[in-house]
Scaffold this motif. Sequence first.
Motif, PDB file in Angstrom:
ATOM      1  N   GLU A   1       0.829  -1.208   0.000  1.00  8.62           N
ATOM      2  CA  GLU A   1       0.000   0.000   0.000  1.00  8.62           C
ATOM      3  C   GLU A   1       0.865   1.261   0.000  1.00  8.62           C
ATOM      4  OE1 GLU A   1      -0.453  -2.581   1.992  1.00  8.62           O
ATOM      5  OE2 GLU A   1      -2.408  -3.365   1.349  1.00  8.62           O
ATOM      6  N   VAL A   2       1.956   1.222   0.756  1.00  7.47           N
ATOM      7  CA  VAL A   2       2.847   2.391   0.819  1.00  7.47           C
ATOM      8  C   VAL A   2       3.455   2.683  -0.540  1.00  7.47           C
ATOM      9  CG1 VAL A   2       5.014   3.281   1.782  1.00  7.47           C
ATOM     10  CG2 VAL A   2       3.378   2.112   3.261  1.00  7.47           C
ATOM     11  N   PHE A   3       3.962   1.653  -1.211  1.00  3.81           N
ATOM     12  CA  PHE A   3       4.576   1.862  -2.522  1.00  3.81           C
ATOM     13  C   PHE A   3       3.542   2.262  -3.576  1.00  3.81           C
ATOM     14  CE2 PHE A   3       7.948  -1.106  -0.825  1.00  3.81           C
ATOM     15  CZ  PHE A   3       8.900  -0.109  -0.679  1.00  3.81           C
ATOM     16  N   SER A   4       2.339   1.736  -3.456  1.00  2.00           N
ATOM     17  CA  SER A   4       1.271   2.143  -4.378  1.00  2.00           C
ATOM     18  C   SER A   4       0.976   3.629  -4.221  1.00  2.00           C
ATOM     19  CB  SER A   4      -0.002   1.328  -4.111  1.00  2.00           C
ATOM     20  OG  SER A   4       0.178  -0.024  -4.435  1.00  2.00           O
ATOM     21  N   LEU A   5       0.890   4.071  -2.982  1.00  2.00           N
ATOM     22  CA  LEU A   5       0.601   5.476  -2.706  1.00  2.00           C
ATOM     23  C   LEU A   5       1.730   6.379  -3.194  1.00  2.00           C
ATOM     24  CD1 LEU A   5      -1.239   7.579  -1.341  1.00  2.00           C
ATOM     25  CD2 LEU A   5       0.018   7.158   0.787  1.00  2.00           C
ATOM     26  N   ILE A   6       2.965   6.037  -2.839  1.00  2.00           N
ATOM     27  CA  ILE A   6       4.119   6.858  -3.236  1.00  2.00           C
ATOM     28  C   ILE A   6       4.248   6.907  -4.749  1.00  2.00           C
ATOM     29  CG2 ILE A   6       6.633   7.017  -3.193  1.00  2.00           C
ATOM     30  CD1 ILE A   6       6.567   5.806  -0.389  1.00  2.00           C
ATOM     31  N   GLY A   7       4.175   5.733  -5.390  1.00  2.00           N
ATOM     32  CA  GLY A   7       4.338   5.685  -6.840  1.00  2.00           C
ATOM     33  C   GLY A   7       3.247   6.430  -7.577  1.00  2.00           C
ATOM     34  N   THR A   8       2.017   6.290  -7.114  1.00  2.00           N
ATOM     35  CA  THR A   8       0.894   6.967  -7.763  1.00  2.00           C
ATOM     36  C   THR A   8       1.049   8.478  -7.695  1.00  2.00           C
ATOM     37  OG1 THR A   8      -0.630   5.137  -7.292  1.00  2.00           O
ATOM     38  CG2 THR A   8      -1.606   7.291  -7.730  1.00  2.00           C
ATOM     39  N   ILE A   9       1.350   8.996  -6.519  1.00  2.00           N
ATOM     40  CA  ILE A   9       1.513  10.444  -6.363  1.00  2.00           C
ATOM     41  C   ILE A   9       2.695  10.949  -7.174  1.00  2.00           C
ATOM     42  CG2 ILE A   9       2.069  12.280  -4.726  1.00  2.00           C
ATOM     43  CD1 ILE A   9       0.523  10.712  -2.603  1.00  2.00           C
TER      44      ILE A   9
ATOM     45  N   VAL B   1      -2.343   8.822 -16.960  1.00  2.56           N
ATOM     46  CA  VAL B   1      -1.698   7.813 -17.806  1.00  2.56           C
ATOM     47  C   VAL B   1      -0.329   7.435 -17.250  1.00  2.56           C
ATOM     48  CG1 VAL B   1      -0.628   7.465 -20.054  1.00  2.56           C
ATOM     49  CG2 VAL B   1      -2.938   8.368 -19.922  1.00  2.56           C
ATOM     50  N   THR B   2       0.404   8.424 -16.775  1.00  5.13           N
ATOM     51  CA  THR B   2       1.730   8.154 -16.222  1.00  5.13           C
ATOM     52  C   THR B   2       1.630   7.324 -14.951  1.00  5.13           C
ATOM     53  OG1 THR B   2       2.486  10.293 -17.081  1.00  5.13           O
ATOM     54  CG2 THR B   2       3.895   9.210 -15.472  1.00  5.13           C
ATOM     55  N   ALA B   3       0.639   7.640 -14.115  1.00  6.89           N
ATOM     56  CA  ALA B   3       0.498   6.948 -12.840  1.00  6.89           C
ATOM     57  C   ALA B   3       0.048   5.496 -12.988  1.00  6.89           C
ATOM     58  CB  ALA B   3      -0.480   7.712 -11.946  1.00  6.89           C
ATOM     59  N   PHE B   4      -0.745   5.199 -14.028  1.00  4.52           N
ATOM     60  CA  PHE B   4      -1.334   3.863 -14.131  1.00  4.52           C
ATOM     61  C   PHE B   4      -0.914   3.095 -15.385  1.00  4.52           C
ATOM     62  CE2 PHE B   4      -4.135   6.363 -11.443  1.00  4.52           C
ATOM     63  CZ  PHE B   4      -4.273   5.533 -10.337  1.00  4.52           C
ATOM     64  N   GLY B   5      -0.170   3.738 -16.282  1.00  8.64           N
ATOM     65  CA  GLY B   5       0.216   3.078 -17.530  1.00  8.64           C
ATOM     66  C   GLY B   5       1.109   1.874 -17.325  1.00  8.64           C
ATOM     67  N   GLY B   6       2.080   1.986 -16.418  1.00 15.10           N
ATOM     68  CA  GLY B   6       3.002   0.875 -16.191  1.00 15.10           C
ATOM     69  C   GLY B   6       2.295  -0.362 -15.657  1.00 15.10           C
ATOM     70  N   GLY B   7       1.372  -0.148 -14.726  1.00 14.74           N
ATOM     71  CA  GLY B   7       0.623  -1.275 -14.170  1.00 14.74           C
ATOM     72  C   GLY B   7      -0.233  -1.958 -15.215  1.00 14.74           C
TER      73      GLY B   7
ATOM     74  N   GLN C   1      -8.968   0.174  -8.350  1.00 10.94           N
ATOM     75  CA  GLN C   1      -8.159   1.075  -7.533  1.00 10.94           C
ATOM     76  C   GLN C   1      -8.780   2.474  -7.478  1.00 10.94           C
ATOM     77  OE1 GLN C   1      -3.758   0.545  -8.119  1.00 10.94           O
ATOM     78  NE2 GLN C   1      -4.409  -0.482  -9.978  1.00 10.94           N
ATOM     79  N   GLU C   2     -10.048   2.521  -7.123  1.00  9.96           N
ATOM     80  CA  GLU C   2     -10.746   3.804  -7.121  1.00  9.96           C
ATOM     81  C   GLU C   2     -10.068   4.829  -6.212  1.00  9.96           C
ATOM     82  OE1 GLU C   2     -15.190   5.677  -6.152  1.00  9.96           O
ATOM     83  OE2 GLU C   2     -14.852   3.509  -6.109  1.00  9.96           O
ATOM     84  N   LEU C   3      -9.606   4.379  -5.045  1.00  6.42           N
ATOM     85  CA  LEU C   3      -8.955   5.294  -4.111  1.00  6.42           C
ATOM     86  C   LEU C   3      -7.692   5.881  -4.713  1.00  6.42           C
ATOM     87  CD1 LEU C   3      -8.714   6.623  -1.350  1.00  6.42           C
ATOM     88  CD2 LEU C   3      -7.555   4.544  -0.532  1.00  6.42           C
ATOM     89  N   MET C   4      -6.915   5.043  -5.419  1.00  6.87           N
ATOM     90  CA  MET C   4      -5.667   5.524  -6.017  1.00  6.87           C
ATOM     91  C   MET C   4      -5.937   6.530  -7.137  1.00  6.87           C
ATOM     92  SD  MET C   4      -3.083   4.496  -4.429  1.00  6.87           S
ATOM     93  CE  MET C   4      -2.940   3.449  -3.001  1.00  6.87           C
TER      94      MET C   4
ATOM     95  N   LEU D   1      -5.735  12.164  -8.852  1.00 12.60           N
ATOM     96  CA  LEU D   1      -6.429  13.392  -9.275  1.00 12.60           C
ATOM     97  C   LEU D   1      -6.196  14.522  -8.279  1.00 12.60           C
ATOM     98  CD1 LEU D   1      -9.821  11.870 -10.489  1.00 12.60           C
ATOM     99  CD2 LEU D   1      -8.038  12.897 -11.926  1.00 12.60           C
ATOM    100  N   LEU D   2      -6.210  14.189  -6.994  1.00 13.26           N
ATOM    101  CA  LEU D   2      -5.964  15.200  -5.974  1.00 13.26           C
ATOM    102  C   LEU D   2      -4.540  15.732  -6.059  1.00 13.26           C
ATOM    103  CD1 LEU D   2      -6.868  16.764  -3.462  1.00 13.26           C
ATOM    104  CD2 LEU D   2      -6.157  14.788  -2.079  1.00 13.26           C
ATOM    105  N   ALA D   3      -3.565  14.828  -6.258  1.00 13.37           N
ATOM    106  CA  ALA D   3      -2.168  15.242  -6.362  1.00 13.37           C
ATOM    107  C   ALA D   3      -1.962  16.171  -7.553  1.00 13.37           C
ATOM    108  CB  ALA D   3      -1.264  14.010  -6.487  1.00 13.37           C
ATOM    109  N   ILE D   4      -2.575  15.832  -8.688  1.00 12.83           N
ATOM    110  CA  ILE D   4      -2.450  16.673  -9.887  1.00 12.83           C
ATOM    111  C   ILE D   4      -3.075  18.040  -9.643  1.00 12.83           C
ATOM    112  CG2 ILE D   4      -3.145  16.911 -12.305  1.00 12.83           C
ATOM    113  CD1 ILE D   4      -3.094  13.798 -12.419  1.00 12.83           C
ATOM    114  N   THR D   5      -4.242  18.041  -9.013  1.00  5.73           N
ATOM    115  CA  THR D   5      -4.940  19.302  -8.744  1.00  5.73           C
ATOM    116  C   THR D   5      -4.114  20.206  -7.839  1.00  5.73           C
ATOM    117  OG1 THR D   5      -7.083  18.194  -8.944  1.00  5.73           O
ATOM    118  CG2 THR D   5      -7.051  20.325  -7.822  1.00  5.73           C
ATOM    119  N   VAL D   6      -3.601  19.639  -6.741  1.00  3.83           N
ATOM    120  CA  VAL D   6      -2.793  20.425  -5.808  1.00  3.83           C
ATOM    121  C   VAL D   6      -1.557  20.978  -6.508  1.00  3.83           C
ATOM    122  CG1 VAL D   6      -1.345  20.298  -3.733  1.00  3.83           C
ATOM    123  CG2 VAL D   6      -3.597  19.203  -3.762  1.00  3.83           C
TER     124      VAL D   6
END
Length: 202
Positions: free
Chosen positions: A4-12, A38-44, A61-64, A69-74
């Motif tokens: 979960e930690v790596f999913s969160l870090i990698g996604t952001i 696309v960058t966040a989920f393309g590799g997976g 992975q709705e939460l991810m 989206l939140l990271a991009i917006t911020v």
Amino acid sequence: MAWEVFSLIGTIAFAVSGAIVAMEEEYDLFGVYILGIVTAFGGGAIRNILIGLPVSTLWNQELMFQIALLAITVFFLIPHHLFKQWSRWGYVTDAIGLSAFAIQGAMHAVHLELPIVAVIVAAVLTGAGGGVVRDLLAGRRPIILRHEIYAVWAASAGFLIGLEIFAGDLFLYFLFVLITFLRICSYIKGWSLPSKKIHYTK
């Protein structure tokens, strides 16, 4: 927990990396979101296709997706005059995403009890796949095809995890820091693999 930690870090990290490239290319807001996602989920997605998993698993992975989206917006709303050297920030976020997703991809392959070659491939595809798609959509030569060392670090992570000699979250976190550090060093210091150019004579 480490998954979960790596999913969160990698996604952001990759969502922001895609957003940086999109803004460098002067994309509009919609384009920034598209390239970030696309960058966040393309590799997976690429990894799932090659190891036989349905791509539809990404939609679970709705939460991810919400976090991306939140990271991009911020990031989009941050006054950019507060930062300098955007290209360096892009390389840092890319290095973090590469490391986190390479480890995650390798963990996924080990969980499926795939051979070590498949673990290495899963690490490279998950770690570098999103960046490749990002660069192609942005009309750039993918980092993985440049002289500087890039995918080798992801492959190294896959190899070490695939050996299954070391185990535990502490080892994975150490490996994450190490791979990120080496990737940043290879960018700053210009480390590269041997290359050879063919010259044609008329």
